[in-house]
Design an enzyme around this catalytic site. Structure first.
Site, PDB file in Angstrom:
ATOM      1  N   MET A  99       0.844  -1.202   0.000  1.00  0.00           N
ATOM      2  CA  MET A  99       0.000   0.000   0.000  1.00  0.00           C
ATOM      3  C   MET A  99       0.879   1.251   0.000  1.00  0.00           C
ATOM      4  O   MET A  99       0.425   2.335   0.354  1.00  0.00           O
ATOM      5  CB  MET A  99      -0.940  -0.008   1.204  1.00  0.00           C
ATOM      6  N   ALA A 133       4.036   3.977   0.865  1.00  0.00           N
ATOM      7  CA  ALA A 133       4.757   4.510   2.041  1.00  0.00           C
ATOM      8  C   ALA A 133       5.826   3.485   2.415  1.00  0.00           C
ATOM      9  O   ALA A 133       5.894   2.979   3.534  1.00  0.00           O
ATOM     10  CB  ALA A 133       3.814   4.801   3.203  1.00  0.00           C
ATOM     11  N   LEU A 134       6.641   3.186   1.413  1.00  0.00           N
ATOM     12  CA  LEU A 134       7.543   2.027   1.490  1.00  0.00           C
ATOM     13  C   LEU A 134       8.721   2.252   2.433  1.00  0.00           C
ATOM     14  O   LEU A 134       9.192   3.369   2.602  1.00  0.00           O
ATOM     15  CB  LEU A 134       8.051   1.685   0.090  1.00  0.00           C
ATOM     16  N   HIS A 135       9.173   1.157   3.023  1.00  0.00           N
ATOM     17  CA  HIS A 135      10.300   1.200   3.963  1.00  0.00           C
ATOM     18  C   HIS A 135      11.125  -0.077   3.792  1.00  0.00           C
ATOM     19  O   HIS A 135      10.831  -0.899   2.908  1.00  0.00           O
ATOM     20  CB  HIS A 135       9.776   1.347   5.396  1.00  0.00           C
ATOM     21  N   HIS A 179       9.361  -3.473   3.374  1.00  0.00           N
ATOM     22  CA  HIS A 179       8.901  -3.775   2.006  1.00  0.00           C
ATOM     23  C   HIS A 179      10.086  -4.189   1.128  1.00  0.00           C
ATOM     24  O   HIS A 179       9.995  -5.100   0.310  1.00  0.00           O
ATOM     25  CB  HIS A 179       8.237  -2.545   1.372  1.00  0.00           C
ATOM     26  N   GLY A 234       4.763 -10.262   4.128  1.00  0.00           N
ATOM     27  CA  GLY A 234       5.518 -10.176   5.381  1.00  0.00           C
ATOM     28  C   GLY A 234       4.779 -10.838   6.527  1.00  0.00           C
ATOM     29  O   GLY A 234       3.553 -10.712   6.645  1.00  0.00           O
ATOM     30  N   ASP A 246       2.248  -9.052   9.053  1.00  0.00           N
ATOM     31  CA  ASP A 246       0.794  -9.217   9.002  1.00  0.00           C
ATOM     32  C   ASP A 246       0.507 -10.710   9.030  1.00  0.00           C
ATOM     33  O   ASP A 246       0.135 -11.311   8.014  1.00  0.00           O
ATOM     34  CB  ASP A 246       0.245  -8.551   7.740  1.00  0.00           C
ATOM     35  N   SER A 279       6.828  -0.186   9.816  1.00  0.00           N
ATOM     36  CA  SER A 279       5.450  -0.094   9.333  1.00  0.00           C
ATOM     37  C   SER A 279       5.257   1.271   8.703  1.00  0.00           C
ATOM     38  O   SER A 279       5.839   2.262   9.166  1.00  0.00           O
ATOM     39  CB  SER A 279       4.485  -0.246  10.514  1.00  0.00           C
ATOM     40  N   ARG A 329       2.759   2.951   9.021  1.00  0.00           N
ATOM     41  CA  ARG A 329       2.067   3.773  10.024  1.00  0.00           C
ATOM     42  C   ARG A 329       3.035   4.429  11.009  1.00  0.00           C
ATOM     43  O   ARG A 329       2.645   5.364  11.703  1.00  0.00           O
ATOM     44  CB  ARG A 329       1.038   2.935  10.780  1.00  0.00           C
TER      45      ARG A 329
HETATM   46  P1  AMP Z   1       1.541  -2.869   3.472  1.00  0.00           P
HETATM   47  O1  AMP Z   1       2.102  -1.857   2.533  1.00  0.00           O
HETATM   48  O2  AMP Z   1       1.543  -2.441   4.893  1.00  0.00           O
HETATM   49  O3  AMP Z   1       0.220  -3.424   3.005  1.00  0.00           O
HETATM   50  O4  AMP Z   1       2.547  -4.091   3.433  1.00  0.00           O
HETATM   51  C1  AMP Z   1       2.876  -4.727   2.224  1.00  0.00           C
HETATM   52  C2  AMP Z   1       3.636  -5.974   2.531  1.00  0.00           C
HETATM   53  O5  AMP Z   1       4.818  -5.657   3.245  1.00  0.00           O
HETATM   54  C3  AMP Z   1       2.826  -6.937   3.420  1.00  0.00           C
HETATM   55  O6  AMP Z   1       3.039  -8.261   2.978  1.00  0.00           O
HETATM   56  C4  AMP Z   1       3.428  -6.691   4.774  1.00  0.00           C
HETATM   57  O7  AMP Z   1       3.318  -7.806   5.651  1.00  0.00           O
HETATM   58  C5  AMP Z   1       4.878  -6.441   4.408  1.00  0.00           C
HETATM   59  N1  AMP Z   1       5.541  -5.719   5.491  1.00  0.00           N
HETATM   60  C6  AMP Z   1       5.130  -4.576   6.086  1.00  0.00           C
HETATM   61  N2  AMP Z   1       5.959  -4.249   7.097  1.00  0.00           N
HETATM   62  C7  AMP Z   1       6.902  -5.212   7.140  1.00  0.00           C
HETATM   63  C8  AMP Z   1       8.044  -5.458   7.972  1.00  0.00           C
HETATM   64  N3  AMP Z   1       8.351  -4.655   8.983  1.00  0.00           N
HETATM   65  N4  AMP Z   1       8.794  -6.558   7.720  1.00  0.00           N
HETATM   66  C9  AMP Z   1       8.471  -7.411   6.706  1.00  0.00           C
HETATM   67  N5  AMP Z   1       7.415  -7.238   5.897  1.00  0.00           N
HETATM   68  C10 AMP Z   1       6.638  -6.157   6.107  1.00  0.00           C
END
Ligand code: AMP
Length: 282
Positions: free
Chosen positions: A32, A34-36, A39, A150, A153, A188, A190
């Site tokens: 979604m 806001a990558l870190h 991701h 990841g 979640d 995250s 967030r």
């Molecule tokens: P999101 O953008 O939050 O929907 O996350 C996208 C993907 O990145 C999902 O599969 C998350 O589980 C994974 N993800 C988010 N934060 C982390 C993290 N700290 N370590 C590993 N994977 C992550």
């Protein structure tokens, strides 16, 4: 890195790639934005497994149950694109809502066999229907061989894996480790919504989970493990939504601990809702 902003562009890049590469394997990382670094760890794992890595950036409205939460979800598109380029992603798909939900697809349904009724499901109505709806749609468009999720979640990976089996989809779900800040805080999107002070406060989550794992490793039973985690958690200022120790396969709460269990937590740091988990292992 190619950027596709609609289905046609996506289709074109993917078919060009397939035409030019007879041994094509596609790895997909849905996000979604806001990558870190969390991701990026998924992108890295994809790169080591396949020869074409696709990421998507789409803030999926159907998985939010509060409009205010959707509205304030961080959006950092140009930084996301730069980070993906730096990490050798081959294609990023940044669709619009119409692209993903052309007919306002509200008649989606899937039997998640109760996996969606625990933890996140108790507090976020229809969240996992929204997750499955978007992931199934994205899988259909990208047609990946592997999809990388990841463990951050935890429930989501279990549910997506279930959905893939239930629908008979030809994609392998890869479950990847949680990336953390040095402080222990799980990375995250967030976290961007918190001040440094709040981020510091939020480290109580991983401290409390880690203490539970240590108490388990020291040979104590579940009651003592939970008691320890809660006592550490409440030394901080966060508001607990749930702390559950669950079986990794059924996601049901357990009464006895073993190495097939995970402790999952959701808590509010101010107005920011955070989730995290630790797997028990001796
Ligand atoms: P999101 O953008 O939050 O929907 O996350 C996208 C993907 O990145 C999902 O599969 C998350 O589980 C994974 N993800 C988010 N934060 C982390 C993290 N700290 N370590 C590993 N994977 C992550």
């Amino acid at each position: 890195m190619r950027i596709a902003r609609n289905n046609q562009e996506l289709e074109q890049v993917l078919s060009n790639y397939k035409l030019k590469n007879s041994d094509h394997t596609i790895g997909f990382v849905p996000t979604m934005g806001a990558l870190h670094e969390g991701h990026m760890s998924l992108i890295d794992q994809a790169s080591s497994k396949v020869n074409f890595v696709v990421a998507s950036v789409f803030v999926n409205p159907t998985q939010f149950n509060e409009t205010a939460d959707l509205d304030r979800y961080p959006r950092t598109e140009s930084a996301d694109i730069e980070l993906l380029k730096l990490n050798n992603c081959d294609l990023v798909y940044i669709p619009t809502v119409d692209d993903i939900y052309p007919n306002n697809k509200s008649n989606y349904s899937i039997n998640l066999k109760g996996l969606d009724k625990v933890m996140e499901g108790k507090y976020r109505d229809n969240h996992f229907d929204g997750v499955c709806m978007v992931v199934e749609r994205l899988f259909d468009l990208v047609k990946p061989n592997y999809a990388f999720f990841g463990k951050k979640d935890f429930q989501q990976v279990a549910i997506v894996s279930h959905m893939v089996k239930e629908r008979g989809l030809n994609v392998e779900v890869m479950s990847c480790p949680i990336m953390r800040e040095e402080s222990g805080l799980a990375m995250s999107s967030r976290n961007m919504l918190m001040s440094n002070y709040e981020k510091d406060q939020a480290t109580i989550i991983s401290q409390s989970l880690m203490s539970g794992v240590k108490v388990y490793q020291a040979g104590f039973k579940i009651d003592r493990v939970i008691e320890t985690m809660l006592s550490i958690f409440y030394r901080g200022s966060l508001e607990l939504e749930y702390l559950e120790i669950i079986d990794n396969t059924t996601l049901q709460e357990v009464t006895e601990l073993n190495d097939n269990c995970t402790v999952c937590i959701a808590a509010y740091c101010g107005s920011v809702r955070l989730i995290d988990n630790f797997q028990f292992s001796r």
